[in-house]
Motif scaffolding. Structure first.
Motif: not given
Length: 287
Positions: A257-275
């Motif tokens: 689930f964490w490796r899935s494309r939608p989750v990675n896309w969402l993570w990559d679009h979060l602010p840097m301070r959250l990632r």
């Protein structure tokens, strides 16, 4: 990287920096998903586990030990070749020495013994590899080699003996498997570190007991799942941690689930301070 792929035997190490994979993954805030994997594996080396038992506040205040130990390591990675905390990390370990119990062969131990010090580093390197491959994307062999060669630059910042350091990823993989199969033990420090898997996590000092009674029924199963699932099968076996085929299937679905494309896309679009943690953000800001 084209040069690395074409001439792998000619590359001794790769630099750390904004374009490195170690930077990309080590300070990622999803790292909590692997549980305490590096700490547990570190303490399964008898010399290191005994050093923690004899000299650390790990047993009295685990959170304080983690809070003190991790920032300098992050500052070593996200610093520069000329300005990093590597020497500070090394110098923390000068006084950590003593006698091993007879059941672990007796004799003297010292945290700066090259084999002991490199094992601690190796668990952090493998942490990056395991986290990325399990919870971000399946790494190619070339990416694994790249991470390892970057980690050699990281290790050299400590200014300690390079004698135990494998030359390349193939050698590191053999080293890692040998340590798991032949060297690691169920040291009491490691057993203590995973005791909550079966006994429940003790109430943290900063949390009122009444609040912990409400939180614990939710927190403890999650912590046990991430901790046990995040350990190599050999480590689970040595530590006697319960883990079924059904739990393994659940863990693999969780990781997918964490490796899935939608989750990675969402993570990559979060602010840097959250990632990323603050040390990684400072490194990227400096460039």
């Amino acid at each position: 990287m084209t040069e690395l792929a074409e001439n792998p035997t000619h590359v001794d190490a790769l630099p750390l920096g904004p374009d490195s994979l170690v930077w990309k993954y080590f300070g990622d805030n999803r790292m909590f998903l692997i549980g305490p994997r590096p700490a547990v594996l570190q303490n399964m080396l008898a010399e290191l586990g005994q050093g923690v038992r004899d000299h650390s506040v790990f047993f009295a205040d685990t959170a304080a030990r983690i809070k003190r130990s991790l920032p300098p390591i992050f500052m070593t990675v996200y610093g520069t070749d000329d300005d990093n905390a590597g020497a500070q990390v090394r110098d923390y370990h000068h006084h950590i020495k003593g006698e091993l119990p007879g059941e672990y062969g007796g004799g003297r131990y010292h945290a700066l013994d090259p084999d002991t010090y490199f094992w601690a580093h190796a668990t952090f390197v493998e942490q990056v590899l395991y986290f990325a491959d399990t919870f971000v994307k399946r790494l190619t062999r070339e990416e694994k080699e790249r991470i390892y060669l970057e980690s050699k630059t990281w290790y050299r910042r400590y200014g300690v003996s390079e004698r135990p350091m494998p030359a390349d990823y193939d050698e590191f993989e053999r080293y890692w498997n040998r340590m798991l199969d032949e060297v690691l033990v169920a040291h009491p420090t490691a057993r203590y570190g995973v005791g909550y898997v079966t006994k429940g996590f003790p109430c943290p000092k900063a949390v009122p007991p009444w609040a912990w009674r409400l939180i614990a029924p939710i927190f403890n199963p999650i912590a046990a799942f991430l901790t046990t699932g995040g350990l190599p099968p050999r480590a689970r076996e040595l530590l006697g941690l319960p883990w079924s085929e059904r739990q393994e299937r659940r863990y693999q679905r969780f990781a997918a689930f964490w490796r899935s494309r939608p989750v990675n896309w969402l993570w990559d679009h979060l602010p840097m301070r959250l990632r990323y943690n603050k040390f990684a953000r400072a490194g990227y800001a400096r460039g």
